[in-house]
Design an enzyme around this catalytic site. Structure first.
Site, short mmCIF file in Angstrom:
data_model
loop_
_atom_site.label_atom_id
_atom_site.label_comp_id
_atom_site.label_asym_id
_atom_site.label_seq_id
_atom_site.Cartn_x
_atom_site.Cartn_y
_atom_site.Cartn_z
N THR A 126 0.97 -0.79 0.03
CA THR A 126 0.01 -0.29 0.03
C THR A 126 0.80 1.67 -0.40
O THR A 126 1.78 1.26 0.31
CB THR A 126 -0.95 0.21 1.53
OG1 THR A 126 -1.66 1.63 1.31
CG2 THR A 126 -0.23 -0.67 2.41
N GLU A 128 0.11 3.85 1.63
CA GLU A 128 0.30 3.72 3.24
C GLU A 128 1.92 3.37 3.71
O GLU A 128 1.59 5.04 4.94
CB GLU A 128 -0.33 3.53 4.33
CG GLU A 128 -2.10 3.69 4.81
CD GLU A 128 -1.83 4.90 5.07
OE1 GLU A 128 -1.62 5.34 5.87
OE2 GLU A 128 -2.49 5.94 5.61
N TYR A 150 -1.58 0.74 10.70
CA TYR A 150 -1.43 -0.45 9.70
C TYR A 150 0.08 0.17 8.53
O TYR A 150 0.24 -0.89 7.91
CB TYR A 150 -3.05 0.71 8.66
CG TYR A 150 -2.95 -0.80 7.19
CD1 TYR A 150 -3.63 -1.45 6.93
CD2 TYR A 150 -2.69 0.72 6.56
CE1 TYR A 150 -4.36 -1.19 6.21
CE2 TYR A 150 -2.92 0.22 5.31
CZ TYR A 150 -3.29 -0.73 4.93
OH TYR A 150 -3.75 -1.03 3.66
N LYS A 154 1.66 -3.41 7.08
CA LYS A 154 2.64 -3.68 5.55
C LYS A 154 3.58 -3.38 5.16
O LYS A 154 3.81 -4.06 4.60
CB LYS A 154 1.18 -2.86 5.05
CG LYS A 154 -0.45 -2.86 4.98
CD LYS A 154 -0.86 -4.45 4.73
CE LYS A 154 -1.65 -4.48 4.23
NZ LYS A 154 -2.25 -5.26 3.36
#
Ligand code: NAP
Ligand code: G4F
Length: 344
Positions: A126, A128, A150, A154
């Site tokens: 991601t 992110e 998160y 990830k």
């Protein structure tokens, strides 16, 4: 010969679109769903494919379950889409998020390595991971700086995928995908929250939509385009990592305006910060307010991707522009609200 694909998280937004794509391509699709007391098949039913895929009980936190699944399904391709995918929840459940989104990836890779090492593996990484961005736009080589549990989890999932590829010569790819949305998006995510709640405002069901930080910018594309990129990554002669993005970033307030336009509203803003309000010029009513409860402990202010590598090596290009996406989501939610249909 018919190829078999295993999709973890098949009941989610991307899982449903990817299953649909792979069925069209003639794959046998096996989809992993974790058990719930409620039906989780809504998106698959919406795409009319609920009965065309083989559903299995699957949980990324359960190694024996993963092991048996890889052993029994003997997939040619594995798409690991399952995750605790909501960034805000990752502050409330950091350990669970790490167990599923980080260690869960190692569980998958270990099972594939020992049971079926020829299987090709896609990891749902991601944007992110870029968090506090170190470069604009962000590419495969941009340094990472995650801003949430998160994003941190990830990032582990990304590097363990790279590591198994380099250590064990596995065909393992990490797709670094920027935000992608659709009428099948989960209700928590901001685009879907906007399209659903503004539809309810339009029909008079609620007075106003409450949001958090309106200034954050995201590079939004259409999920249907992005699952095609996932598949393309696994069809290459060699495994690698790719950014998928549109190259266009817009603010949350812009997305509100576009959804409003699609619903025949003309939303203008007054005030700043917590006092900011969105007013529909056509009715004079306040239709958007800011609520601090939706702010995050640490924000990702801007994500903007550069998908040049995917364009050049995969031939991938996103087709749907952000204003078309807003229109598509507004129409789908307005129709659902009007007809009282089930919302997932
Ligand atoms: P989503 O709609 O939230 O789907 C995630 C799926 O994973 C859901 O079906 C969920 O099941 C399942 N899941 C959660 N925990 C699990 C567990 N412990 N074991 C097995 N399944 C579990 O997310 P999405 O938007 O389709 O995203 C797919 C993947 O891409 C995720 O890994 C996400 O982090 C990543 N990603 C998404 C985007 C994006 O913009 N959409 C961008 C970059 C990366 P329940 O329905 O039971 O919760
Ligand atoms: O829609 P969001 O919750 O998506 P976010 O945090 O960017 O994460 C999504 O995209 C990632 C890829 O970059 C995925 F990896 C991840 O799984 C997920 O799919 O929030 C977008 C922005 C944030 O800046 C947030 O602060 O919208 C802002 N926002 C403002 N008001 C809001 C709200 N977000 C949500 N969810 N709800 C609000 O009321």
């Amino acid at each position: 010969m018919t190829k078999t694909a295993l999709i973890t998280g098949v009941a989610g937004q991307d899982g449903a679109y990817l299953a649909h794509l792979l069925l069209q391509k003639g794959y046998k699709v096996v989809g992993g769903i974790r058990r719930s007391s409620n039906s989780t098949h809504g998106r698959l039913a919406e795409l009319g494919i609920e009965r065309d895929i083989q559903i299995i009980d699957f949980d990324l936190s359960d190694l024996p379950n993963i092991w048996r699944t890889i052993s029994e399904v003997q997939p040619d391709e594995v798409y690991n889409l399952a995750a605790q995918s909501f960034v805000k929840t990752s502050w409330a459940q950091p350990l669970y998020t790490a167990d599923v989104d980080a260690i869960g990836v190692t569980r998958m890779l270990e099972a594939i390595r020992t049971v079926n090492p020829k299987a090709r593996f896609y990891q749902a990484s991601t944007s992110e991971m870029f968090g506090l961005v170190q470069e604009i736009p962000q590419r495969e080589v941009t340094p990472f700086y995650p801003r949430s549990p998160y994003g941190v989890a990830k990032l582990y999932g990304h590097w363990i995928t790279v590591n198994y590829r380099e250590s064990f010569d596995m065909f393992a790819c990490s797709g670094i995908l920027f935000n992608h949305e659709s009428p099948l998006r989960g209700l928590d995510f901001v685009t879907r929250k906007i399209s659903l709640h503004l539809s309810r405002v339009k029909t008079g069901e609620i007075e106003c939509l409450e949001l958090g930080n309106l200034e954050a910018k995201r590079d939004w594309g259409f999920a249907g385009d992005y699952v095609e990129g996932m598949w393309m990554m696994l069809q290459q002669p060699n495994p690698s990592d790719y950014v998928l993005a549109t190259g266009d970033a817009n603010s949350i307030s812009y997305f509100v305006e576009e959804v409003g336009r699609a619903l025949d509203m003309d939303i203008v803003w007054d005030g700043t910060g917590l006092q900011q309000r969105g007013i529909d010029r056509k009715t004079g009513k306040v239709v958007v307010r800011v609520n601090e409860a939706y702010y995050r402990p640490a924000e990702v202010d801007l994500l903007l991707g550069d998908a040049t590598k995917a364009k050049e090596k995969l031939g991938w290009t996103p087709k749907v522009k952000v204003n078309e996406l807003a229109q598509m989501m507004a129409k789908a939610d307005y129709d659902r609200v009007k007809s009282g249909r089930v919302l997932f």
